[in-house]
Design an enzyme around this catalytic site. Sequence first.
Site, PDB file in Angstrom:
ATOM      1  CE  LYS A 128      -4.414  -1.798   1.554  1.00  0.00           C
ATOM      2  NZ  LYS A 128      -5.564  -1.727   2.418  1.00  0.00           N
ATOM      3  CE  LYS A 134      -5.940  -8.134  -0.885  1.00  0.00           C
ATOM      4  NZ  LYS A 134      -7.347  -7.786  -1.105  1.00  0.00           N
ATOM      5  CE  LYS A 156     -13.706  -4.637   1.335  1.00  0.00           C
ATOM      6  NZ  LYS A 156     -12.774  -4.037   2.269  1.00  0.00           N
TER       7      LYS A 156
HETATM    8  P1  ATP Z   1      -8.844  -3.159   0.530  1.00  0.00           P
HETATM    9  O1  ATP Z   1      -8.435  -3.132  -0.909  1.00  0.00           O
HETATM   10  O2  ATP Z   1      -9.554  -1.901   0.964  1.00  0.00           O
HETATM   11  O3  ATP Z   1      -7.742  -3.562   1.482  1.00  0.00           O
HETATM   12  P2  ATP Z   1      -9.793  -5.832   0.494  1.00  0.00           P
HETATM   13  O4  ATP Z   1     -10.486  -6.255  -0.738  1.00  0.00           O
HETATM   14  O5  ATP Z   1      -8.358  -6.251   0.649  1.00  0.00           O
HETATM   15  O6  ATP Z   1      -9.972  -4.279   0.627  1.00  0.00           O
HETATM   16  P3  ATP Z   1     -10.300  -6.243   3.294  1.00  0.00           P
HETATM   17  O7  ATP Z   1     -11.401  -5.486   3.947  1.00  0.00           O
HETATM   18  O8  ATP Z   1      -8.899  -5.714   3.483  1.00  0.00           O
HETATM   19  O9  ATP Z   1     -10.633  -6.360   1.738  1.00  0.00           O
HETATM   20  O10 ATP Z   1     -10.340  -7.747   3.767  1.00  0.00           O
HETATM   21  C1  ATP Z   1     -11.523  -8.370   4.283  1.00  0.00           C
HETATM   22  C2  ATP Z   1     -11.355  -9.869   4.343  1.00  0.00           C
HETATM   23  O11 ATP Z   1     -11.378 -10.406   3.017  1.00  0.00           O
HETATM   24  C3  ATP Z   1     -10.045 -10.343   4.969  1.00  0.00           C
HETATM   25  O12 ATP Z   1     -10.313 -11.518   5.691  1.00  0.00           O
HETATM   26  C4  ATP Z   1      -9.170 -10.635   3.771  1.00  0.00           C
HETATM   27  O13 ATP Z   1      -8.185 -11.606   4.080  1.00  0.00           O
HETATM   28  C5  ATP Z   1     -10.205 -11.182   2.778  1.00  0.00           C
HETATM   29  N1  ATP Z   1      -9.798 -10.926   1.403  1.00  0.00           N
HETATM   30  C6  ATP Z   1      -9.542  -9.715   0.845  1.00  0.00           C
HETATM   31  N2  ATP Z   1      -9.227  -9.860  -0.446  1.00  0.00           N
HETATM   32  C7  ATP Z   1      -9.272 -11.183  -0.707  1.00  0.00           C
HETATM   33  C8  ATP Z   1      -9.035 -11.976  -1.875  1.00  0.00           C
HETATM   34  N3  ATP Z   1      -8.686 -11.403  -3.028  1.00  0.00           N
HETATM   35  N4  ATP Z   1      -9.186 -13.313  -1.797  1.00  0.00           N
HETATM   36  C9  ATP Z   1      -9.557 -13.905  -0.636  1.00  0.00           C
HETATM   37  N5  ATP Z   1      -9.787 -13.220   0.500  1.00  0.00           N
HETATM   38  C10 ATP Z   1      -9.645 -11.883   0.475  1.00  0.00           C
HETATM   39 MG    MG Z   2      -7.166  -5.503   2.304  1.00  0.00          MG
END
Ligand code: ATP
Ligand code: MG
Length: 335
Positions: A117, A198, A201
Amino acid sequence: MEESGSRGVILTGMQPTGTLHLGNFLGAANRWNRMLERHTCYFFIPNQHAITVPQVPAALRAATLDCVAQYIACGLDPRRCSIFIQSHIVGHTELAWVLGSLTPIGQLYRMHQFKDKSAKGEHIYSGLLYYPILMAADILLYNADYVPTGEDQRQHVELARDLAEKFNATYSETFTVPVPLIEAVGARIMSLKFPERKMSKSDPDGNATIYITDGPEVIWKKIAAAVTDSGDRICADPERPGIANLLNIYCSATNTAVGVAEEKFATYRGYAPFKRELADALIALLGPVRERYAAIKNDKKYLQSVIHNGAETVQPIAHKTLAKVYRKVGFLEKK
Ligand code: ATP
Ligand code: MG
């Protein structure tokens, strides 16, 4: 790692940084649902984590309540678990401060998420570096036994374990040492456009991500346009990350072992029929989620009552842990 049969405390959450996606669903929420029966479950919305990267205040406020609707839409029944907002509870940041005093700064600079990040951002604030300590506090405040997450959070849960052990060794037995629950399939769903990254969001490219609110047409279009390669064999080959990701999604969405799926698709020629099957599986999986979301997203009164009840349940636990910690580190009690 799998949790033992005994009833334990589960703590986990997702940031209100945008609409939840397939990775959040397969890697997180859909697994959490299966834990409601056997465990005491605390699902929170880490809005204090969200401001470690820039946010628009009004949007963050709206996204926080919307995230409650999305949790419930994903199947988290508030009658069987506690859903709460991190900033509503006194204890998270307070405990983080204490834990920060036990954390070598070098350990924070080595965190993958900080490296990723901070590489993207122009201005790097200390909150982003401090994030894993706040996450450790989230977990230890409730003496969570298990923390279900995706693979990307493994290192952060490891830090929470280190800090629990360090605090216990420094002061005396206080915290449960939490166990991460990370599944082999679904733990890391990748971007549909850049399969070496990955699915996130915060990815601005909506076509790289399937959201839980996407309808059948949109799902099909995104899968049809997902990056693959010039081959035609459907297998989990790490050298071919695009198709390996789609196969991983299929396996996770349909609860199929990778070997079984590879055998099933061995006779398929070209990717199109496989992509159609995958899209249909995702449409079936996410359809009920989308419908539940549409039914509750505007019922602000209901959503507010859910987080009010959640806070009522967890605040006494947080107060108790914090009082114990303050006593142990030598903070003078207020009389
Ligand atoms: P951001 O980009 O804002 O960090 P994010 O998509 O990474 O958002 P988080 O809120 O950080 O989502 O993570 C929420 C949950 O979803 C955590 O348990 C994280 O491990 C899981 N997670 C996030 N992205 C993935 C992915 N691509 N595959 C599987 N699990 C995920
Ligand atoms: Mg995340």
